[in-house]
Design a protein around this motif. Structure first.
Motif, short mmCIF file in Angstrom:
data_model
loop_
_atom_site.label_atom_id
_atom_site.label_comp_id
_atom_site.label_asym_id
_atom_site.label_seq_id
_atom_site.Cartn_x
_atom_site.Cartn_y
_atom_site.Cartn_z
N THR A 187 0.83 -1.20 0.00
CA THR A 187 0.00 0.00 0.00
C THR A 187 0.86 1.26 0.00
O THR A 187 1.73 1.41 0.86
CB THR A 187 -0.93 0.01 1.23
OG1 THR A 187 -1.71 -1.18 1.22
CG2 THR A 187 -1.85 1.22 1.19
N THR A 188 0.64 2.12 -0.98
CA THR A 188 1.32 3.41 -1.07
C THR A 188 0.26 4.49 -0.83
O THR A 188 -0.38 4.95 -1.76
CB THR A 188 1.98 3.60 -2.44
OG1 THR A 188 2.76 2.45 -2.77
CG2 THR A 188 2.89 4.82 -2.44
N PHE A 189 0.10 4.87 0.40
CA PHE A 189 -1.01 5.74 0.78
C PHE A 189 -0.73 7.21 0.46
O PHE A 189 0.39 7.69 0.62
CB PHE A 189 -1.31 5.59 2.27
CG PHE A 189 -2.37 6.53 2.77
CD1 PHE A 189 -3.70 6.39 2.37
CD2 PHE A 189 -2.06 7.57 3.63
CE1 PHE A 189 -4.68 7.26 2.81
CE2 PHE A 189 -3.02 8.44 4.09
CZ PHE A 189 -4.34 8.28 3.68
N SER A 190 -1.76 7.92 0.02
CA SER A 190 -1.68 9.36 -0.17
C SER A 190 -2.96 9.98 0.40
O SER A 190 -4.05 9.63 -0.03
CB SER A 190 -1.55 9.72 -1.66
OG SER A 190 -1.66 11.13 -1.82
N PRO A 191 -2.85 10.89 1.35
CA PRO A 191 -4.04 11.48 1.98
C PRO A 191 -4.81 12.41 1.04
O PRO A 191 -5.93 12.82 1.35
CB PRO A 191 -3.46 12.26 3.17
CG PRO A 191 -2.06 12.58 2.75
CD PRO A 191 -1.61 11.40 1.94
N ASP A 192 -4.20 12.74 -0.10
CA ASP A 192 -4.86 13.66 -1.05
C ASP A 192 -5.84 12.95 -1.97
O ASP A 192 -6.57 13.61 -2.72
CB ASP A 192 -3.80 14.38 -1.90
CG ASP A 192 -2.82 15.16 -1.05
OD1 ASP A 192 -3.26 15.75 -0.05
OD2 ASP A 192 -1.62 15.16 -1.38
N VAL A 193 -5.83 11.62 -1.96
CA VAL A 193 -6.68 10.86 -2.88
C VAL A 193 -7.94 10.39 -2.16
O VAL A 193 -7.86 9.86 -1.04
CB VAL A 193 -5.92 9.65 -3.46
CG1 VAL A 193 -6.80 8.87 -4.42
CG2 VAL A 193 -4.64 10.11 -4.16
N THR A 194 -9.08 10.56 -2.79
CA THR A 194 -10.35 10.14 -2.19
C THR A 194 -10.95 8.99 -3.00
O THR A 194 -10.53 8.71 -4.13
CB THR A 194 -11.36 11.30 -2.18
OG1 THR A 194 -11.71 11.62 -3.55
CG2 THR A 194 -10.76 12.52 -1.51
N ALA A 195 -11.94 8.36 -2.41
CA ALA A 195 -12.65 7.28 -3.10
C ALA A 195 -13.27 7.79 -4.39
O ALA A 195 -13.27 7.11 -5.42
CB ALA A 195 -13.72 6.70 -2.18
N GLN A 196 -13.78 9.01 -4.36
CA GLN A 196 -14.41 9.58 -5.56
C GLN A 196 -13.40 9.75 -6.69
O GLN A 196 -13.75 9.56 -7.86
CB GLN A 196 -15.06 10.92 -5.22
CG GLN A 196 -15.95 11.46 -6.34
CD GLN A 196 -17.07 10.50 -6.70
OE1 GLN A 196 -17.81 10.05 -5.82
NE2 GLN A 196 -17.20 10.15 -7.98
N ASN A 197 -12.16 10.11 -6.35
CA ASN A 197 -11.12 10.22 -7.36
C ASN A 197 -10.95 8.91 -8.11
O ASN A 197 -10.80 8.88 -9.34
CB ASN A 197 -9.77 10.60 -6.73
CG ASN A 197 -9.75 11.98 -6.13
OD1 ASN A 197 -9.07 12.22 -5.13
ND2 ASN A 197 -10.47 12.92 -6.74
N ILE A 198 -10.97 7.81 -7.35
CA ILE A 198 -10.79 6.48 -7.95
C ILE A 198 -11.97 6.12 -8.84
O ILE A 198 -11.79 5.67 -9.98
CB ILE A 198 -10.58 5.43 -6.84
CG1 ILE A 198 -9.26 5.73 -6.10
CG2 ILE A 198 -10.56 4.02 -7.43
CD1 ILE A 198 -9.06 4.91 -4.86
N TYR A 199 -13.18 6.34 -8.35
CA TYR A 199 -14.36 6.02 -9.16
C TYR A 199 -14.49 6.93 -10.37
O TYR A 199 -15.01 6.52 -11.41
CB TYR A 199 -15.62 6.07 -8.30
CG TYR A 199 -15.81 4.84 -7.45
CD1 TYR A 199 -16.00 3.59 -8.05
CD2 TYR A 199 -15.79 4.90 -6.07
CE1 TYR A 199 -16.17 2.45 -7.29
CE2 TYR A 199 -15.96 3.76 -5.29
CZ TYR A 199 -16.15 2.53 -5.91
OH TYR A 199 -16.30 1.39 -5.15
N ASP A 200 -13.98 8.16 -10.27
CA ASP A 200 -14.00 9.05 -11.43
C ASP A 200 -13.14 8.50 -12.56
O ASP A 200 -13.45 8.70 -13.74
CB ASP A 200 -13.49 10.45 -11.03
CG ASP A 200 -14.52 11.24 -10.23
OD1 ASP A 200 -15.70 10.83 -10.22
OD2 ASP A 200 -14.12 12.25 -9.61
N ILE A 201 -12.06 7.80 -12.21
CA ILE A 201 -11.17 7.23 -13.23
C ILE A 201 -11.69 5.91 -13.77
O ILE A 201 -11.73 5.68 -14.98
CB ILE A 201 -9.75 7.02 -12.64
CG1 ILE A 201 -9.10 8.38 -12.34
CG2 ILE A 201 -8.87 6.22 -13.60
CD1 ILE A 201 -7.76 8.25 -11.65
#
Length: 209
Positions: A187-201
């Motif tokens: 896991t390479t975690f980034s606090p700037d990324v949200t679940a919505q960002n992932i679903y948008d892609i």
């Protein structure tokens, strides 16, 4: 690179000895030295967006989506059987550990795609796939080495951000219950990324976990 040179020199020495050009096989005296494995990482959210922007509907692109949406190890694509695909689920018959045989939750879109694939989709030259993947990534402006394990790390990171329970994430990755590998290594975690960002892609390529 050092490992490849070492293996090549050993082969040359052995063959030269077999052909009697030298009196002794000196390959046993070659020292490979310490080889540090490069640190693996997940694709950033922007890199994922750019990579998917390079994909089409061809065989290669569909394989990339398989890895990005399942977290499978490179060889595990060949273990998927059509009669073990369910709407929203696929079974990966991994061989690394007992826990590597698992059901992975996927989108209906992905499971339906896999149902319709020909046998060549599941069995192919992994080296050529990796080389093609690197070329596509370079076109997308991703300049470091990317391989199937990069896609696996990316999946692990995405499901972490999507707040999939740890036990489920361990199962999807084929790790033993309680394994520290899932969070500590993959896991390479980034606090700037949200679940919505992932679903948008990914849209309907990803299920609702």
């Amino acid at each position: 690179m050092r490992a490849e040179v070492y293996q090549l020199m050993r082969q040359i020495c052995k063959k030269t000895f077999e052909l009697e050009f030298i009196k002794k096989d000196v390959s046993q005296f070659l020292d490979r030295g310490k080889i540090e494995k490069p640190e693996r990482r997940a694709l950033t959210i922007d890199e994922q967006r750019r990579l998917l922007g390079q994909l089409t509907s061809d065989l290669f692109s569909r394989r990339v989506m398989f890895y990005l949406c399942t977290g499978a190890r490179p060889s595990e694509i060949a273990t998927v059987k059509k009669d073990e695909i369910r709407p929203g689920w696929i079974k990966i018959n991994g061989t690394k550990t007992k826990g590597s045989v698992r059901w992975v939750k996927v989108s209906t879109r992905l499971s339906e795609m896999l149902k319709g694939e020909s046998p060549e989709f599941f069995k192919f030259d992994a080296k050529k796939f990796r080389m093609h993947l690197q070329r596509v990534c370079l076109k997308a402006g991703i300049t470091y080495d990317v391989d199937t394990y990069t896609l696996r790390h990316t999946f692990a990171t995405n499901v972490y951000i999507l707040r999939v329970p740890e036990k489920d994430r361990q199962t999807y990755m084929g790790h033993a219950p309680g394994s520290a590998m899932t969070n500590g290594v993959y896991t390479t975690f980034s606090p700037d990324v949200t679940a919505q960002n992932i679903y948008d892609i990914y849209g309907d390529w990803y299920p609702e976990f």
